[in-house]
Scaffold this motif. Structure first.
Motif, PDB file in Angstrom:
ATOM      1  N   ASN A  32       0.809  -1.220   0.000  1.00 15.97           N
ATOM      2  CA  ASN A  32       0.000   0.000   0.000  1.00 15.97           C
ATOM      3  C   ASN A  32       0.843   1.271   0.000  1.00 15.97           C
ATOM      4  N   ALA A  33       2.128   1.149  -0.378  1.00 12.59           N
ATOM      5  CA  ALA A  33       3.030   2.299  -0.284  1.00 12.59           C
ATOM      6  C   ALA A  33       2.833   3.307  -1.417  1.00 12.59           C
ATOM      7  N   GLY A  34       2.329   2.867  -2.569  1.00 12.68           N
ATOM      8  CA  GLY A  34       2.188   3.771  -3.707  1.00 12.68           C
ATOM      9  C   GLY A  34       0.770   3.796  -4.248  1.00 12.68           C
ATOM     10  N   CYS A  35       0.422   4.893  -4.924  1.00 10.83           N
ATOM     11  CA  CYS A  35      -0.931   5.031  -5.458  1.00 10.83           C
ATOM     12  C   CYS A  35      -1.015   4.701  -6.946  1.00 10.83           C
ATOM     13  N   VAL A  36       0.145   4.645  -7.631  1.00 12.20           N
ATOM     14  CA  VAL A  36       0.145   4.395  -9.071  1.00 12.20           C
ATOM     15  C   VAL A  36      -0.299   2.958  -9.344  1.00 12.20           C
ATOM     16  N   ARG A  37      -1.214   2.783 -10.319  1.00 13.37           N
ATOM     17  CA  ARG A  37      -1.814   1.473 -10.551  1.00 13.37           C
ATOM     18  C   ARG A  37      -1.372   0.804 -11.840  1.00 13.37           C
ATOM     19  N   VAL A  38      -0.689   1.549 -12.724  1.00 13.70           N
ATOM     20  CA  VAL A  38      -0.271   0.990 -13.997  1.00 13.70           C
ATOM     21  C   VAL A  38       0.917   1.805 -14.517  1.00 13.70           C
ATOM     22  N   ALA A  39       1.804   1.162 -15.291  1.00 12.84           N
ATOM     23  CA  ALA A  39       2.963   1.866 -15.835  1.00 12.84           C
ATOM     24  C   ALA A  39       3.204   1.430 -17.275  1.00 12.84           C
ATOM     25  N   MET A  40       3.503   2.421 -18.133  1.00  9.12           N
ATOM     26  CA  MET A  40       3.794   2.178 -19.544  1.00  9.12           C
ATOM     27  C   MET A  40       5.228   2.621 -19.813  1.00  9.12           C
ATOM     28  N   PHE A  41       6.087   1.683 -20.212  1.00  4.00           N
ATOM     29  CA  PHE A  41       7.494   1.988 -20.446  1.00  4.00           C
ATOM     30  C   PHE A  41       7.818   1.910 -21.937  1.00  4.00           C
ATOM     31  N   PHE A  42       8.356   2.992 -22.484  1.00  2.00           N
ATOM     32  CA  PHE A  42       8.818   3.019 -23.864  1.00  2.00           C
ATOM     33  C   PHE A  42      10.345   3.081 -23.850  1.00  2.00           C
ATOM     34  N   SER A  43      10.982   2.054 -24.407  1.00  3.50           N
ATOM     35  CA  SER A  43      12.444   1.958 -24.371  1.00  3.50           C
ATOM     36  C   SER A  43      12.948   2.186 -22.952  1.00  3.50           C
ATOM     37  N   GLY A  44      12.277   1.574 -21.996  1.00  8.10           N
ATOM     38  CA  GLY A  44      12.564   1.828 -20.591  1.00  8.10           C
ATOM     39  C   GLY A  44      13.881   1.234 -20.129  1.00  8.10           C
ATOM     40  N   LEU A  45      14.689   2.061 -19.484  1.00  6.16           N
ATOM     41  CA  LEU A  45      15.935   1.580 -18.894  1.00  6.16           C
ATOM     42  C   LEU A  45      15.652   1.016 -17.512  1.00  6.16           C
ATOM     43  N   ILE A  46      16.514   0.134 -17.048  1.00  9.73           N
ATOM     44  CA  ILE A  46      16.211  -0.600 -15.821  1.00  9.73           C
ATOM     45  C   ILE A  46      16.447   0.250 -14.572  1.00  9.73           C
ATOM     46  N   PRO A  47      15.746  -0.067 -13.487  1.00  8.65           N
ATOM     47  CA  PRO A  47      15.912   0.691 -12.242  1.00  8.65           C
ATOM     48  C   PRO A  47      17.232   0.386 -11.569  1.00  8.65           C
ATOM     49  N   VAL A  48      17.638   1.290 -10.685  1.00  6.96           N
ATOM     50  CA  VAL A  48      18.764   1.010  -9.811  1.00  6.96           C
ATOM     51  C   VAL A  48      18.211   0.514  -8.486  1.00  6.96           C
ATOM     52  N   ASP A  49      19.054  -0.178  -7.739  1.00 11.62           N
ATOM     53  CA  ASP A  49      18.633  -0.698  -6.439  1.00 11.62           C
ATOM     54  C   ASP A  49      18.446   0.475  -5.477  1.00 11.62           C
ATOM     55  N   PRO A  50      17.201   0.730  -5.039  1.00 15.58           N
ATOM     56  CA  PRO A  50      16.962   1.905  -4.192  1.00 15.58           C
ATOM     57  C   PRO A  50      17.616   1.813  -2.823  1.00 15.58           C
ATOM     58  N   ASP A  51      17.813   0.602  -2.299  1.00 18.99           N
ATOM     59  CA  ASP A  51      18.466   0.451  -0.999  1.00 18.99           C
ATOM     60  C   ASP A  51      19.948   0.819  -1.087  1.00 18.99           C
ATOM     61  N   LEU A  52      20.617   0.347  -2.142  1.00 18.39           N
ATOM     62  CA  LEU A  52      22.021   0.698  -2.337  1.00 18.39           C
ATOM     63  C   LEU A  52      22.176   2.181  -2.677  1.00 18.39           C
ATOM     64  N   LEU A  53      21.195   2.713  -3.384  1.00 16.35           N
ATOM     65  CA  LEU A  53      21.234   4.130  -3.739  1.00 16.35           C
ATOM     66  C   LEU A  53      21.262   5.001  -2.492  1.00 16.35           C
ATOM     67  N   GLU A  54      20.513   4.596  -1.469  1.00 12.41           N
ATOM     68  CA  GLU A  54      20.517   5.325  -0.198  1.00 12.41           C
ATOM     69  C   GLU A  54      21.911   5.318   0.442  1.00 12.41           C
ATOM     70  N   ARG A  55      22.729   4.331   0.073  1.00 12.85           N
ATOM     71  CA  ARG A  55      24.083   4.232   0.635  1.00 12.85           C
ATOM     72  C   ARG A  55      25.136   4.809  -0.305  1.00 12.85           C
ATOM     73  N   GLY A  56      24.672   5.476  -1.369  1.00 12.77           N
ATOM     74  CA  GLY A  56      25.605   6.138  -2.270  1.00 12.77           C
ATOM     75  C   GLY A  56      26.141   5.272  -3.380  1.00 12.77           C
ATOM     76  N   VAL A  57      25.425   4.184  -3.722  1.00 14.29           N
ATOM     77  CA  VAL A  57      25.879   3.260  -4.764  1.00 14.29           C
ATOM     78  C   VAL A  57      24.821   3.159  -5.861  1.00 14.29           C
ATOM     79  N   ILE A  58      25.236   3.332  -7.122  1.00 16.75           N
ATOM     80  CA  ILE A  58      24.345   3.130  -8.263  1.00 16.75           C
ATOM     81  C   ILE A  58      24.569   1.722  -8.790  1.00 16.75           C
ATOM     82  N   ALA A  59      23.592   0.854  -8.597  1.00 20.07           N
ATOM     83  CA  ALA A  59      23.707  -0.543  -9.019  1.00 20.07           C
ATOM     84  C   ALA A  59      22.416  -0.961  -9.707  1.00 20.07           C
ATOM     85  N   PRO A  60      22.444  -1.231 -11.023  1.00 14.34           N
ATOM     86  CA  PRO A  60      21.235  -1.676 -11.720  1.00 14.34           C
ATOM     87  C   PRO A  60      20.700  -2.971 -11.126  1.00 14.34           C
TER      88      PRO A  60
END
Length: 222
Positions: free
Chosen positions: A113-141
Motif C-alpha cells: 500500500n506504499a504507492g498510489c500508481v496502478r499501472v505503468a507504460m514503459f517506452f524503451s525503458g531503462l532498468i531501475p537502480v537498487d533503491p536500498d544501495l542508492l541510499e548508501r551512495g551506490v548506483i547498481a542496476p
C-alpha cells in the motif's frame, strides 16, 4: 486515467508530447496527461533531431554518475506525486523509465500500500537502480535473476528491434515486472515511440495499453 509522463534524457516535456501524440490519439478520450520536466541540462538526443528544433533547451532528470543526483530525482518524483497526485499511471520513456521504475521498486519494498500508481507504460525503458544501495551512495542496476519480479502493477513495455543490440535494457526491465500482468511489444524502429507513420505498431501498443488499464481497473475494484 490520469497519467504522469516522464521524458528521456536529452529531450523535454514538449518532445514527449510530440512522441506520444499518435498513441494518445488512438487511446482516445477519458485520459489526462501531466508532463514533468527534468532539470539537468543535456545535449539534444540524436533521435529527436527530425522532430524538434536544435534551439530548444533539453534536459535529463539526473546525473547518471552521481548517486546523490539519482536519489534526489527519485525523492523529488515521489514528492511530486504526493503533492500533485494521485496519478493512476506512469508513462516513461528511456531515462524516465529508470526514474519511474526505481520509485516503483522502492515503494514495492515498503509494502503493498506504499504507492498510489496502478499501472505503468514503459517506452524503451531503462532498468531501475537498487533503491536500498542508492541510499548508501551506490548506483547498481537491478538484475531480475537476483531481485525477481519486483514491480507487481500492470505494465506495458515497448522497444525497438534496432535498439536491442546496443541497448539491451528494456527486456531486463520487462523481466523485473510481474509475469501475469506485463505486456511487451517490439516495433521495427529504434530508440523511439512509433508515430502515425507506423499505424500497425501504434494500434498494437494501444491494444496492450488498454489491456493494462483494464487490469488496473479490475485490480482496484477487488
Amino acid at each position: 486515467m490520469r497519467f504522469l509522463c516522464l521524458h528521456g534524457k536529452g529531450t523535454n516535456s514538449q518532445t514527449l508530447e510530440v512522441q506520444l501524440s499518435a498513441v494518445k490519439y488512438q487511446l482516445g478520450d477519458g485520459h489526462t496527461y501531466e508532463f514533468v520536466e527534468g532539470t539537468v541540462p543535456e545535449e539534444a538526443a540524436p533521435e529527436i533531431h527530425a522532430i524538434m528544433s536544435p534551439s530548444e533547451k533539453y534536459f535529463g532528470y539526473f546525473d547518471e554518475h552521481s548517486p546523490q543526483s539519482v536519489l534526489d530525482a527519485v525523492n523529488n518524483l515521489e514528492r511530486y506525486i504526493d503533492i500533485r497526485g494521485p496519478f493512476d499511471g506512469l508513462i516513461a520513456f528511456s531515462q524516465g523509465g529508470v526514474l519511474a521504475s526505481t520509485l516503483l521498486v522502492r515503494q514495492a519494498r515498503r509494502g503493498p500500500n506504499a504507492g498510489c500508481v496502478r499501472v505503468a507504460m514503459f517506452f524503451s525503458g531503462l532498468i531501475p537502480v537498487d533503491p536500498d544501495l542508492l541510499e548508501r551512495g551506490v548506483i547498481a542496476p537491478l538484475d531480475h535473476a537476483q531481485a525477481g519480479e519486483m514491480i507487481s502493477i500492470p505494465t506495458v513495455h515497448v522497444w525497438g528491434a534496432a535498439e536491442q543490440g546496443e541497448l539491451p535494457w528494456p527486456p531486463k526491465l520487462y523481466k523485473l515486472c510481474k509475469g501475469e500482468t506485463r505486456e511487451q511489444f517490439q516495433h521495427t524502429g529504434g530508440h523511439e515511440i512509433p508515430s502515425s507513420k507506423d499505424r500497425v505498431a501504434v494500434a498494437e501498443i494501444v491494444q496492450k495499453m488498454r489491456r493494462a488499464i483494464w487490469r488496473a481497473d479490475v485490480g482496484s475494484a477487488e
